[in-house]
Design a protein around this motif. Structure first.
Motif, PDB file in Angstrom:
ATOM      1  N   TYR A   1       0.812  -1.220   0.000  1.00  0.00           N
ATOM      2  CA  TYR A   1       0.000   0.000   0.000  1.00  0.00           C
ATOM      3  C   TYR A   1       0.842   1.265   0.000  1.00  0.00           C
ATOM      4  O   TYR A   1       0.457   2.272  -0.591  1.00  0.00           O
ATOM      5  N   GLN A   2       2.016   1.234   0.633  1.00  0.00           N
ATOM      6  CA  GLN A   2       2.849   2.430   0.727  1.00  0.00           C
ATOM      7  C   GLN A   2       3.234   2.959  -0.662  1.00  0.00           C
ATOM      8  O   GLN A   2       3.429   4.157  -0.835  1.00  0.00           O
ATOM      9  N   ASP A   3       3.319   2.060  -1.646  1.00  0.00           N
ATOM     10  CA  ASP A   3       3.717   2.446  -3.007  1.00  0.00           C
ATOM     11  C   ASP A   3       2.666   3.293  -3.721  1.00  0.00           C
ATOM     12  O   ASP A   3       2.963   3.898  -4.745  1.00  0.00           O
ATOM     13  N   TYR A   4       1.454   3.334  -3.213  1.00  0.00           N
ATOM     14  CA  TYR A   4       0.355   4.005  -3.900  1.00  0.00           C
ATOM     15  C   TYR A   4       0.081   5.419  -3.376  1.00  0.00           C
ATOM     16  O   TYR A   4      -0.787   6.102  -3.915  1.00  0.00           O
ATOM     17  N   TYR A   5       0.792   5.814  -2.358  1.00  0.00           N
ATOM     18  CA  TYR A   5       0.501   7.094  -1.703  1.00  0.00           C
ATOM     19  C   TYR A   5       1.605   8.119  -1.927  1.00  0.00           C
ATOM     20  O   TYR A   5       2.783   7.788  -1.895  1.00  0.00           O
ATOM     21  N   SER A   6       1.183   9.354  -2.097  1.00  0.00           N
ATOM     22  CA  SER A   6       2.089  10.501  -2.063  1.00  0.00           C
ATOM     23  C   SER A   6       2.016  11.052  -0.633  1.00  0.00           C
ATOM     24  O   SER A   6       1.100  10.692   0.117  1.00  0.00           O
ATOM     25  N   PRO A   7       2.932  11.931  -0.250  1.00  0.00           N
ATOM     26  CA  PRO A   7       2.800  12.536   1.098  1.00  0.00           C
ATOM     27  C   PRO A   7       1.432  13.199   1.298  1.00  0.00           C
ATOM     28  O   PRO A   7       0.835  13.091   2.369  1.00  0.00           O
ATOM     29  N   ARG A   8       0.931  13.832   0.270  1.00  0.00           N
ATOM     30  CA  ARG A   8      -0.361  14.520   0.394  1.00  0.00           C
ATOM     31  C   ARG A   8      -1.513  13.536   0.607  1.00  0.00           C
ATOM     32  O   ARG A   8      -2.363  13.742   1.483  1.00  0.00           O
ATOM     33  N   THR A   9      -1.557  12.472  -0.194  1.00  0.00           N
ATOM     34  CA  THR A   9      -2.660  11.516  -0.052  1.00  0.00           C
ATOM     35  C   THR A   9      -2.523  10.703   1.228  1.00  0.00           C
ATOM     36  O   THR A   9      -3.526  10.348   1.851  1.00  0.00           O
ATOM     37  N   ARG A  10      -1.298  10.422   1.635  1.00  0.00           N
ATOM     38  CA  ARG A  10      -1.072   9.740   2.914  1.00  0.00           C
ATOM     39  C   ARG A  10      -1.664  10.571   4.051  1.00  0.00           C
ATOM     40  O   ARG A  10      -2.326  10.050   4.949  1.00  0.00           O
ATOM     41  N   ASP A  11      -1.473  11.889   3.992  1.00  0.00           N
ATOM     42  CA  ASP A  11      -1.978  12.772   5.044  1.00  0.00           C
ATOM     43  C   ASP A  11      -3.501  12.895   5.020  1.00  0.00           C
ATOM     44  O   ASP A  11      -4.117  13.078   6.071  1.00  0.00           O
ATOM     45  N   ILE A  12      -4.111  12.781   3.860  1.00  0.00           N
ATOM     46  CA  ILE A  12      -5.573  12.822   3.775  1.00  0.00           C
ATOM     47  C   ILE A  12      -6.162  11.654   4.563  1.00  0.00           C
ATOM     48  O   ILE A  12      -7.072  11.820   5.374  1.00  0.00           O
ATOM     49  N   VAL A  13      -5.631  10.469   4.324  1.00  0.00           N
ATOM     50  CA  VAL A  13      -6.114   9.286   5.050  1.00  0.00           C
ATOM     51  C   VAL A  13      -5.814   9.425   6.539  1.00  0.00           C
ATOM     52  O   VAL A  13      -6.665   9.126   7.385  1.00  0.00           O
ATOM     53  N   ALA A  14      -4.620   9.913   6.880  1.00  0.00           N
ATOM     54  CA  ALA A  14      -4.252  10.088   8.292  1.00  0.00           C
ATOM     55  C   ALA A  14      -5.216  11.038   8.996  1.00  0.00           C
ATOM     56  O   ALA A  14      -5.603  10.799  10.144  1.00  0.00           O
ATOM     57  N   ARG A  15      -5.621  12.081   8.325  1.00  0.00           N
ATOM     58  CA  ARG A  15      -6.530  13.056   8.931  1.00  0.00           C
ATOM     59  C   ARG A  15      -7.925  12.469   9.123  1.00  0.00           C
ATOM     60  O   ARG A  15      -8.530  12.595  10.172  1.00  0.00           O
ATOM     61  N   HIS A  16      -8.418  11.785   8.086  1.00  0.00           N
ATOM     62  CA  HIS A  16      -9.767  11.225   8.156  1.00  0.00           C
ATOM     63  C   HIS A  16      -9.890  10.104   9.182  1.00  0.00           C
ATOM     64  O   HIS A  16     -10.952   9.938   9.784  1.00  0.00           O
ATOM     65  N   PHE A  17      -8.834   9.355   9.344  1.00  0.00           N
ATOM     66  CA  PHE A  17      -8.910   8.176  10.210  1.00  0.00           C
ATOM     67  C   PHE A  17      -7.959   8.273  11.393  1.00  0.00           C
ATOM     68  O   PHE A  17      -7.467   7.270  11.898  1.00  0.00           O
ATOM     69  N   ALA A  18      -7.749   9.503  11.868  1.00  0.00           N
ATOM     70  CA  ALA A  18      -6.832   9.738  12.998  1.00  0.00           C
ATOM     71  C   ALA A  18      -7.245   8.958  14.236  1.00  0.00           C
ATOM     72  O   ALA A  18      -6.387   8.437  14.960  1.00  0.00           O
ATOM     73  N   THR A  19      -8.531   8.842  14.481  1.00  0.00           N
ATOM     74  CA  THR A  19      -8.994   8.102  15.656  1.00  0.00           C
ATOM     75  C   THR A  19      -8.610   6.634  15.565  1.00  0.00           C
ATOM     76  O   THR A  19      -8.133   6.048  16.540  1.00  0.00           O
ATOM     77  N   ASP A  20      -8.809   6.019  14.407  1.00  0.00           N
ATOM     78  CA  ASP A  20      -8.409   4.618  14.231  1.00  0.00           C
ATOM     79  C   ASP A  20      -6.899   4.456  14.361  1.00  0.00           C
ATOM     80  O   ASP A  20      -6.423   3.512  14.998  1.00  0.00           O
ATOM     81  N   ILE A  21      -6.169   5.364  13.764  1.00  0.00           N
ATOM     82  CA  ILE A  21      -4.701   5.286  13.805  1.00  0.00           C
ATOM     83  C   ILE A  21      -4.220   5.355  15.246  1.00  0.00           C
ATOM     84  O   ILE A  21      -3.391   4.557  15.682  1.00  0.00           O
ATOM     85  N   ARG A  22      -4.775   6.273  15.986  1.00  0.00           N
ATOM     86  CA  ARG A  22      -4.391   6.435  17.394  1.00  0.00           C
ATOM     87  C   ARG A  22      -4.878   5.248  18.239  1.00  0.00           C
ATOM     88  O   ARG A  22      -4.121   4.670  19.006  1.00  0.00           O
TER      89      ARG A  22
END
Length: 163
Positions: free
Chosen positions: A133-154
């Motif tokens: 999955y890491q191969d499919y993300y740019s820093p910008r798109t990685r951050d979009i997912v991180a922001r939307h799913f911050a609760t799950d990540i944490r």
């Protein structure tokens, strides 16, 4: 399910759920619907709308914030944090065991033993085809997912580069 079976039945049963790394989860979903792009017959209305508005995975993620803020879109499980699906209105877990998709085989054995079916194998179905999955993300798109799913990540201790 708790509402369907009632709180008493739910509270007296062994309950479990699976969570998945949010970056892998979103890519897997996109890969599944992208494979159906040429045959809309297999897509839901929601999937068709996504495919009609995004030409590729990056485009889909860049539009993630811009999908309509209406019940049809925002109630879709794709936009909801996984923790919201296994917690009550006060944020308390309503399941006894949370397995991780990344440890599916091992965590499945925990469930199988608990329900009295040790050694029962779990078949692998509905597998999407993509690389790491890491191969499919740019820093910008990685951050979009991180922001939307911050609760799950944490809550579940996920990180972009792995657990």
């Amino acid at each position: 399910m708790r509402e369907a079976y009632g709180h008493e039945a739910w509270d007296n049963a062994f309950t479990f759920a699976w969570v998945r790394n949010p970056w892998e989860r979103i890519l897997s979903w996109w890969s599944m619907i992208e494979s159906q792009r040429s045959s809309y017959g297999g897509c839901s209305r929601f999937q068709q709308l996504v495919l009609d508005t995004a030409s590729n995975f990056e485009d889909f993620l860049l539009r993630f914030d811009g999908f309509p803020d209406d019940e049809f879109f925002k109630s879709n499980w794709l936009f909801r944090p996984q923790i919201a699906m296994i917690s009550d209105e006060c944020g308390r877990s309503i399941v006894d065991f949370v397995g991780r998709f990344e440890r599916l085989v091992e965590d499945w054995q925990v469930v199988a033993r608990r329900v009295g079916r040790p050694g029962v194998a779990l078949p692998h179905v509905n597998q999407s085809s993509h690389g790491p999955y890491q191969d499919y993300y740019s820093p910008r798109t990685r951050d979009i997912v991180a922001r939307h799913f911050a609760t799950d990540i944490r809550t579940f201790g996920y990180a972009f580069d792995g657990e």
